[in-house]
Design an enzyme around this catalytic site. Structure first.
Site, PDB file in Angstrom:
ATOM      1  N   ASP A 170     -21.802   0.389  18.101  1.00 62.92           N
ATOM      2  CA  ASP A 170     -21.796  -0.967  17.548  1.00 62.92           C
ATOM      3  C   ASP A 170     -22.278  -0.983  16.103  1.00 62.92           C
ATOM      4  OD1 ASP A 170     -21.214  -1.361  20.163  1.00 62.92           O
ATOM      5  OD2 ASP A 170     -23.046  -2.428  20.661  1.00 62.92           O
ATOM      6  N   SER A 227     -34.336 -18.562  11.364  1.00 63.85           N
ATOM      7  CA  SER A 227     -33.043 -18.513  12.044  1.00 63.85           C
ATOM      8  C   SER A 227     -32.396 -19.897  11.938  1.00 63.85           C
ATOM      9  CB  SER A 227     -33.218 -18.122  13.513  1.00 63.85           C
ATOM     10  OG  SER A 227     -32.039 -18.488  14.221  1.00 63.85           O
TER      11      SER A 227
HETATM   12  C1  GLA Z   1     -22.956  -1.606  24.172  1.00 65.11           C
HETATM   13  C2  GLA Z   1     -23.771  -0.522  23.446  1.00 65.11           C
HETATM   14  C3  GLA Z   1     -22.866   0.561  22.862  1.00 65.11           C
HETATM   15  C4  GLA Z   1     -21.887   1.082  23.908  1.00 65.11           C
HETATM   16  C5  GLA Z   1     -21.200  -0.058  24.633  1.00 65.11           C
HETATM   17  C6  GLA Z   1     -20.344   0.418  25.766  1.00 65.11           C
HETATM   18  O1  GLA Z   1     -22.174  -2.307  23.266  1.00 65.11           O
HETATM   19  O2  GLA Z   1     -24.543  -1.093  22.419  1.00 65.11           O
HETATM   20  O3  GLA Z   1     -23.644   1.607  22.305  1.00 65.11           O
HETATM   21  O4  GLA Z   1     -22.517   1.953  24.787  1.00 65.11           O
HETATM   22  O5  GLA Z   1     -22.118  -0.999  25.148  1.00 65.11           O
HETATM   23  O6  GLA Z   1     -19.289   1.174  25.294  1.00 65.11           O
END
Ligand code: GLA
Length: 384
Positions: free
Chosen positions: A171, A67
């Site tokens: 995400d 890292s």
């Molecule tokens: C985090 C999680 C996502 C989602 C958001 C809230 O980022 O990783 O999967 O649930 O919170 O929308």
């Protein structure tokens, strides 16, 4: 981030050879928070900040990982019992394991990585890391056999199985599927998605970081998810067709009010309303109606703060500053408990809004919030 930054460290740290360079971004989300694991809709886009890694197979069965940001080195094997303790290394290990479970013959490699997406700010630095390695290992060891959805699921499963966060798919999906100048409306139940060109004329998107580090792994996130599941379980007794809160409505929720806790009810109410708000925003965007988009963002903030209870003093303060300044839309972005607000602001108000908010935040909390302009960018890819 510069390729040279990663390459020079990779060369210095290992045997002098170069490898392949991959990158994957963090994300923003216009609207649709805590809807993904409820089968609802989300509206994310990838950003111009993310993770970058150089990788070179090393002919052994060991991963040697460095890292660059933390100046930390970890070595691990590829079997389940080889899990490293260091938390950043567990993401890479988890991705290796999840790729292996999906039939990719991952072998040992040397790697160095760095990131410019702020950690714990709600911009999905961990998904950026997972997606970088999922994309890379598929390319280097899997002949790109796994499709993009599977790569996103590899990252999500890494969170579930190796990092203790029961997250949804948003995400990792955004990090893999991102496209320059486009947001993506994803139906998290059917996994159908649609790209929306997003270059709102006369407006800017800006993130204001409360610099309160959120800890998704701290059980609060998982607890929200459990509340949603409890509400579904109660509704299901009356309506067997309901599998997720996506399938429920407020009448159904009212029906079981006596059977679930007041807290679970509030959580479910927020989610049911939020799923509808994303659909309203899709429509408003098609009509070019940014006033409605903004209004819905404020409603989301209110819901996240009062019903879902994932806000904090600093985020509520930033939201109120936006409101007082006549900003079109503003809300907490991401899982909550800290991190950023996302603000849709008319260009002519941008300077004074940012300037005044930074000043009053500093006065109230004795530290400065960070400001990030949003540039919607491409998803995971190989650079060299
Ligand atoms: C985090 C999680 C996502 C989602 C958001 C809230 O980022 O990783 O999967 O649930 O919170 O929308």
């Amino acid at each position: 981030m510069e390729i040279e930054h990663v390459r020079s460290r990779f060369i210095k740290h290992f045997d002098g050879n170069t490898g392949y360079i991959y990158t994957s971004p963090g994300r923003i989300n216009l609207i649709g928070e805590h809807t993904d694991y409820n089968g609802g809709f989300v509206f994310p886009g990838a950003i111009d900040k993310g993770m970058m890694a150089e990788i070179r197979p090393n002919g052994t069965n060991k991963v040697r990982a460095y890292s660059i940001d933390l100046k930390d080195y970890v070595e691990f094997g590829l079997n389940e019992e080889d899990a490293p303790r260091t938390s950043w290394a567990r993401y890479i290990f988890g991705v290796c394991r999840e790729m292996i479970k999906r039939g990719v013959e991952v072998k040992g490699f040397n790697t160095a990585f760095a990131g410019d997406v702020p950690l714990g700010a709600g911009m999905s630095s961990s998904a950026a890391l997972e997606s970088t390695y999922a994309y890379a290992l598929n390319d280097l060891f899997g002949d790109n056999r796994l499709d993009k959805f599977t790569l996103a699921q590899v990252g999500q499963a890494t969170e579930h199985n190796y990092c203790g966060v029961n997250c949804g798919i948003m995400d990792q999906f955004a990090s893999i599927f991102g496209k320059k100048d486009h947001l993506i409306c994803l139906d998290c139940r059917s996994l159908e998605y649609q790209y929306y060109p997003f270059k709102p004329e006369g407006y800017k998107l800006v993130l204001l970081d409360s610099v309160v580090k959120h800890e998704l792994a701290s059980s609060a996130y998982n607890k929200r998810r459990q509340s949603c599941e409890s509400a579904v379980a109660a509704i299901q007794k009356h309506h067997p067709e309901v599998k997720l809160l996506r399938d429920a409505n407020m009448e159904m929720l009212d029906e079981v009010a006596g059977e679930i806790s007041a807290e679970d009810r509030m959580r479910a109410e927020y989610v049911i309303e939020e799923i509808q708000r994303v659909l309203d925003v899709c429509q408003a965007l098609q009509d070019g109606d940014y006033e409605t988009v903004g209004l819905k963002m404020y409603e989301t903030h209110e819901g996240m703060s009062k019903l879902y209870e994932v806000s904090c003093e600093e985020l509520d303060f930033l939201n109120e500053c936006a409101h007082n300044h006549g900003v079109t839309g503003s809300r907490i972005m991401g899982g909550g408990f800290g991190g950023c607000t996302i603000n849709l602001v008319k260009e002519e108000r941008y300077e004074s809004f940012v300037h005044e908010t930074v000043a009053s935040f500093r006065e109230a909390f004795k530290r400065s919030p960070k400001v990030y302009d949003v540039v919607i960018s491409d998803g995971a890819r190989r650079l060299e």
